[in-house]
Write a protein that holds these residues in place. Structure first.
Motif, PDB file in Angstrom:
ATOM      1  N   LEU A 155       0.815  -1.204   0.000  1.00 37.91           N
ATOM      2  CA  LEU A 155       0.000   0.000   0.000  1.00 37.91           C
ATOM      3  C   LEU A 155       0.854   1.261   0.000  1.00 37.91           C
ATOM      4  O   LEU A 155       0.483   2.271  -0.607  1.00 37.91           O
ATOM      5  N   SER A 156       1.999   1.205   0.670  1.00 38.00           N
ATOM      6  CA  SER A 156       2.906   2.348   0.630  1.00 38.00           C
ATOM      7  C   SER A 156       3.422   2.575  -0.782  1.00 38.00           C
ATOM      8  O   SER A 156       3.470   3.718  -1.276  1.00 38.00           O
ATOM      9  N   ALA A 157       3.787   1.479  -1.458  1.00 31.69           N
ATOM     10  CA  ALA A 157       4.227   1.602  -2.847  1.00 31.69           C
ATOM     11  C   ALA A 157       3.087   2.092  -3.735  1.00 31.69           C
ATOM     12  O   ALA A 157       3.302   2.885  -4.663  1.00 31.69           O
ATOM     13  N   GLN A 158       1.876   1.641  -3.454  1.00 31.71           N
ATOM     14  CA  GLN A 158       0.727   2.084  -4.240  1.00 31.71           C
ATOM     15  C   GLN A 158       0.493   3.573  -4.084  1.00 31.71           C
ATOM     16  O   GLN A 158       0.232   4.285  -5.069  1.00 31.71           O
ATOM     17  N   GLU A 159       0.579   4.067  -2.843  1.00 34.55           N
ATOM     18  CA  GLU A 159       0.388   5.501  -2.623  1.00 34.55           C
ATOM     19  C   GLU A 159       1.490   6.306  -3.312  1.00 34.55           C
ATOM     20  O   GLU A 159       1.216   7.364  -3.893  1.00 34.55           O
ATOM     21  N   SER A 160       2.721   5.810  -3.256  1.00 35.35           N
ATOM     22  CA  SER A 160       3.811   6.513  -3.944  1.00 35.35           C
ATOM     23  C   SER A 160       3.575   6.560  -5.445  1.00 35.35           C
ATOM     24  O   SER A 160       3.807   7.584  -6.096  1.00 35.35           O
ATOM     25  N   GLU A 161       3.088   5.441  -5.990  1.00 39.92           N
ATOM     26  CA  GLU A 161       2.808   5.405  -7.429  1.00 39.92           C
ATOM     27  C   GLU A 161       1.631   6.315  -7.775  1.00 39.92           C
ATOM     28  O   GLU A 161       1.641   6.991  -8.818  1.00 39.92           O
ATOM     29  N   ARG A 162       0.634   6.375  -6.903  1.00 42.49           N
ATOM     30  CA  ARG A 162      -0.484   7.290  -7.135  1.00 42.49           C
ATOM     31  C   ARG A 162       0.010   8.736  -7.189  1.00 42.49           C
ATOM     32  O   ARG A 162      -0.398   9.515  -8.065  1.00 42.49           O
ATOM     33  N   HIS A 163       0.869   9.101  -6.238  1.00 41.10           N
ATOM     34  CA  HIS A 163       1.396  10.465  -6.214  1.00 41.10           C
ATOM     35  C   HIS A 163       2.209  10.753  -7.466  1.00 41.10           C
ATOM     36  O   HIS A 163       2.125  11.863  -8.028  1.00 41.10           O
ATOM     37  N   ASP A 211     -10.295  19.195 -17.491  1.00 41.34           N
ATOM     38  CA  ASP A 211     -11.003  19.055 -16.215  1.00 41.34           C
ATOM     39  C   ASP A 211     -10.985  17.613 -15.724  1.00 41.34           C
ATOM     40  O   ASP A 211     -10.847  17.353 -14.514  1.00 41.34           O
ATOM     41  N   GLU A 212     -11.137  16.666 -16.647  1.00 38.68           N
ATOM     42  CA  GLU A 212     -11.117  15.257 -16.261  1.00 38.68           C
ATOM     43  C   GLU A 212      -9.737  14.845 -15.758  1.00 38.68           C
ATOM     44  O   GLU A 212      -9.619  14.099 -14.769  1.00 38.68           O
ATOM     45  N   ILE A 213      -8.699  15.337 -16.400  1.00 39.16           N
ATOM     46  CA  ILE A 213      -7.338  15.047 -15.950  1.00 39.16           C
ATOM     47  C   ILE A 213      -7.123  15.591 -14.541  1.00 39.16           C
ATOM     48  O   ILE A 213      -6.546  14.914 -13.659  1.00 39.16           O
ATOM     49  N   ARG A 214      -7.578  16.800 -14.283  1.00 41.58           N
ATOM     50  CA  ARG A 214      -7.432  17.376 -12.957  1.00 41.58           C
ATOM     51  C   ARG A 214      -8.235  16.592 -11.921  1.00 41.58           C
ATOM     52  O   ARG A 214      -7.785  16.400 -10.783  1.00 41.58           O
ATOM     53  N   ARG A 215      -9.428  16.134 -12.294  1.00 42.47           N
ATOM     54  CA  ARG A 215     -10.248  15.355 -11.359  1.00 42.47           C
ATOM     55  C   ARG A 215      -9.558  14.038 -11.022  1.00 42.47           C
ATOM     56  O   ARG A 215      -9.510  13.625  -9.845  1.00 42.47           O
ATOM     57  N   ILE A 216      -9.008  13.374 -12.033  1.00 43.64           N
ATOM     58  CA  ILE A 216      -8.303  12.116 -11.783  1.00 43.64           C
ATOM     59  C   ILE A 216      -7.083  12.353 -10.907  1.00 43.64           C
ATOM     60  O   ILE A 216      -6.793  11.571  -9.983  1.00 43.64           O
ATOM     61  N   ALA A 217      -6.361  13.430 -11.150  1.00 40.49           N
ATOM     62  CA  ALA A 217      -5.179  13.740 -10.335  1.00 40.49           C
ATOM     63  C   ALA A 217      -5.578  14.002  -8.887  1.00 40.49           C
ATOM     64  O   ALA A 217      -4.878  13.583  -7.956  1.00 40.49           O
ATOM     65  N   ARG A 218      -6.711  14.688  -8.677  1.00 40.27           N
ATOM     66  CA  ARG A 218      -7.156  14.931  -7.304  1.00 40.27           C
ATOM     67  C   ARG A 218      -7.538  13.640  -6.598  1.00 40.27           C
ATOM     68  O   ARG A 218      -7.298  13.484  -5.401  1.00 40.27           O
ATOM     69  N   ARG A 219      -8.134  12.697  -7.326  1.00 39.44           N
ATOM     70  CA  ARG A 219      -8.493  11.427  -6.712  1.00 39.44           C
ATOM     71  C   ARG A 219      -7.262  10.590  -6.406  1.00 39.44           C
ATOM     72  O   ARG A 219      -7.210   9.871  -5.406  1.00 39.44           O
ATOM     73  N   LEU A 220      -6.262  10.674  -7.270  1.00 40.04           N
ATOM     74  CA  LEU A 220      -5.046   9.905  -7.023  1.00 40.04           C
ATOM     75  C   LEU A 220      -4.248  10.495  -5.865  1.00 40.04           C
ATOM     76  O   LEU A 220      -3.678   9.747  -5.059  1.00 40.04           O
ATOM     77  N   ARG A 221      -4.235  11.811  -5.772  1.00 43.85           N
ATOM     78  CA  ARG A 221      -3.478  12.470  -4.705  1.00 43.85           C
ATOM     79  C   ARG A 221      -4.363  13.528  -4.062  1.00 43.85           C
ATOM     80  O   ARG A 221      -4.487  14.636  -4.592  1.00 43.85           O
TER      81      ARG A 221
END
Length: 356
Positions: A155-163, A211-221
């Motif tokens: 999960l730590s690696a997943q969060e790093s990859e999300r960021h 806008d969709e790219i920004r929304r996805i980025a907000r959900r990832l981080r």
């Protein structure tokens, strides 16, 4: 006289007291070992002892008052049949009580789930069975610890990859689309009238993609979680999912205990996954997001009025929520809501006095 003799032989009273203490401790240890050994007689010796006792009694009776004639008399047949029944009943009782711990172990092994830790079969029964149950419990403890460690790393690696992905989407793709949008605006200013509408449509499509790219980025981080805290992040999350026919009500109390950053991230991700499942699979039009303080901790509730969980097996989303809950010692339950739909509850313990 024994004490006087020992003193005369050169041993001091302190040494003599030590020897007496060691002797007493040895006697107590032997007595305790004897009682423990009596309780933990092996299954082999239990069955063998009962069979041997039955055979010895049968032999003594045949050599004494009980005889068998040829042909066998009715009274003799009754005595032999009665002895056989008693012997079989004794064997059945020994096997029943001796194998009962193995049956409990079998049920525990069949229902063991590393995502729901804590359940252990009671150690008991003959020596072999008690040793087997103890070994199984030790193995389960080790597996749960290893799974928790592995899940934490994953999960730590997943969060790093999300960021990392969120940063690249925002910095690379987002900037590229912004440049395209500006270029389209310049083209639209110089385009002839018959092409201006088509260029405008391209601008709108590009703006929607940005806008969709920004929304996805907000959900990832979830930057709002880092900047404004958990309460604001959950309110923003509820507003984000209030689209496409789904209304999400939120209620976050103000007397929440202070949570660690890891706990806040787990709460946010569980709420996010719960609302994602509601929007995709529940067929609901209303959902509720609630975070409140409860005795001994904090509880997150995600409730919808959809079709419910039914009998379908848990998917990767719920499994991921359970793994996240284990990382912070929380408990996750997924079940039917009171008025239909699904309840997702995450309860995490918080030490006393950890109030804001």
């Amino acid at each position: 006289m024994g004490v006087v003799t020992d003193i005369r032989s050169g041993r001091s009273p302190e040494r003599l007291d030590g020897e007496l203490s060691e002797a007493s401790a040895g006697e107590l240890s032997d007595a305790s070992a004897g009682r423990s050994g009596a309780r933990n007689v092996s299954l082999f010796w239990r069955i063998f002892s009962l069979n041997a006792a039955g055979l010895v009694v049968a032999t003594a009776l045949l050599l004494g008052p009980v005889t068998v004639s040829t042909p066998v008399l009715a009274g003799e047949a009754l005595v032999l049949l009665g002895g056989l029944v008693l012997l079989l009943a004794g064997n059945a009782l020994v096997l029943r009580f001796g194998l009962a711990p193995l049956q409990r172990l079998d049920r525990a092994m069949a229902t063991a789930d590393l995502l729901r830790p804590g359940s252990r079969p009671v150690v008991g029964g003959p020596a072999e069975t008690a040793g087997l149950i103890t070994t199984y419990n030790t193995m389960l403890d080790r597996l749960e610890a290893e799974r928790a460690t592995g899940a934490a790393r994953a999960l730590s690696a997943q969060e790093s990859e999300r960021h990392r992905i969120a940063r690249e989407l925002h910095d690379e793709v987002g900037q590229t689309l912004t440049a395209v949008l500006l270029q389209l605006k310049r083209v639209a200013d110089r385009a002839p009238g018959e092409l201006r509408d088509e260029v405008g449509q391209a601008q709108e499509a590009t703006r929607a993609g940005l806008d969709e790219i920004r929304r996805i980025a907000r959900r990832l981080r979830p930057g709002v979680l880092e900047e404004l805290g958990l309460a604001s992040a959950l309110r923003a999350l509820a507003g984000e999912f209030t689209t496409h026919g789904l209304t999400v009500r939120h209620h976050v109390t103000g007397d929440l205990p202070a949570l660690t950053p890891e706990a806040e991230l787990v709460v946010y991700r569980v709420a996010q996954e719960g609302l994602t499942n509601t929007a995709r699979h529940a067929g609901a039009d209303r959902a509720e997001l609630r975070l409140r303080s409860v005795p001994g901790g904090v509880e997150l509730l995600v409730r919808d009025n959809g079709t419910g969980v039914g009998t379908a097996p848990e998917g990767a989303g719920i499994t991921g929520m359970r793994e996240r809950a284990l990382l912070i010692g929380a408990t996750l339950t997924v079940g039917p809501a009171p008025d239909g739909g699904t309840d997702v509850r995450l309860r995490l313990p918080v030490p006393e006095g950890a109030r804001r």
